[in-house]
Design an enzyme around this catalytic site. Structure first.
Site, PDB file in Angstrom:
ATOM      1  CB  CYS A   2      67.074  76.428  17.648  1.00  0.00           C
ATOM      2  SG  CYS A   2      66.050  76.927  16.239  1.00  0.00           S
ATOM      3  CG  HIS A  33      63.415  76.368  13.557  1.00  0.00           C
ATOM      4  ND1 HIS A  33      64.226  75.374  14.055  1.00  0.00           N
ATOM      5  CD2 HIS A  33      62.815  75.826  12.468  1.00  0.00           C
ATOM      6  CE1 HIS A  33      64.116  74.291  13.304  1.00  0.00           C
ATOM      7  NE2 HIS A  33      63.271  74.556  12.328  1.00  0.00           N
ATOM      8  CB  CYS A  43      66.480  71.837  15.949  1.00  0.00           C
ATOM      9  SG  CYS A  43      66.916  73.443  15.223  1.00  0.00           S
ATOM     10  CD  GLU A  97      63.286  77.492  18.805  1.00  0.00           C
ATOM     11  OE1 GLU A  97      63.383  76.354  19.310  1.00  0.00           O
ATOM     12  OE2 GLU A  97      62.787  77.694  17.682  1.00  0.00           O
TER      13      GLU A  97
END
Length: 165
Positions: free
Chosen positions: A122, A81, A119, A83
């Protein structure tokens, strides 16, 4: 005639949108930038780990093939991801007290997808990194600001409520 300057938050969100252009996901393109003391610390976009084949190159997404809705079964996804990529590209001392700016586009339409939130995994990365705020682009001019401390419940653990990623 005096030119109207872009406000600082949208300036950083505009940069996050530029970063997402490097995304290799064929579902949704995310861009993230981490800012502290008005300086960009790091950037990240979602894509396969270094050395692995990108979904955009292979043309397939296992989550699409299995018709998995957004927000579910991330363990099947090959992408790291945005992030996470931004966090691993910075030192923890630089991350403490910083802000992370997120922008997302639907990969098929190119339209801004402002109905996002990190999510659960994250969120854990963001909490552990010491990031204080998450700023999410909702459309070209609007955004929401999330105080990371709001993710912690009275027991000090991340809220595992609904996630819309």
């Amino acid at each position: 005639m005096k030119r109207q300057r872009r406000d600082k938050i949208n300036y950083y969100l505009d940069i996050a949108e530029t970063v997402l252009e490097r995304s290799t996901c064929i579902r949704r393109n995310f861009g993230a930038i981490i800012v502290k003391n008005d300086e960009i610390i790091s950037t990240g976009y979602n894509g396969a780990p270094r050395g692995m084949i990108n979904c955009s190159d292979s043309g397939n997404c296992i989550r699409d093939e299995l018709d998995i809705p957004k927000g579910q079964r991330y363990e099947l996804c090959r992408s790291v991801h945005a992030e996470q990529n931004a966090i691993i590209s910075a030192s923890r001392s630089d991350l403490l007290g910083s802000d992370i700016y997120l922008a997302c586009h639907d990969a098929k339409t190119g339209e801004v997808d402002g109905d996002i939130e990190p999510c659960l995994m994250c969120k854990r990365f963001i909490i552990n990194a010491g990031i204080e705020r998450v700023i999410v682009r909702q459309n070209n001019d609007d955004y929401k600001i999330i105080q990371v401390k709001e993710w912690l419940n009275e027991k000090g653990s991340a809220d595992e409520g609904s996630y819309s990623r």
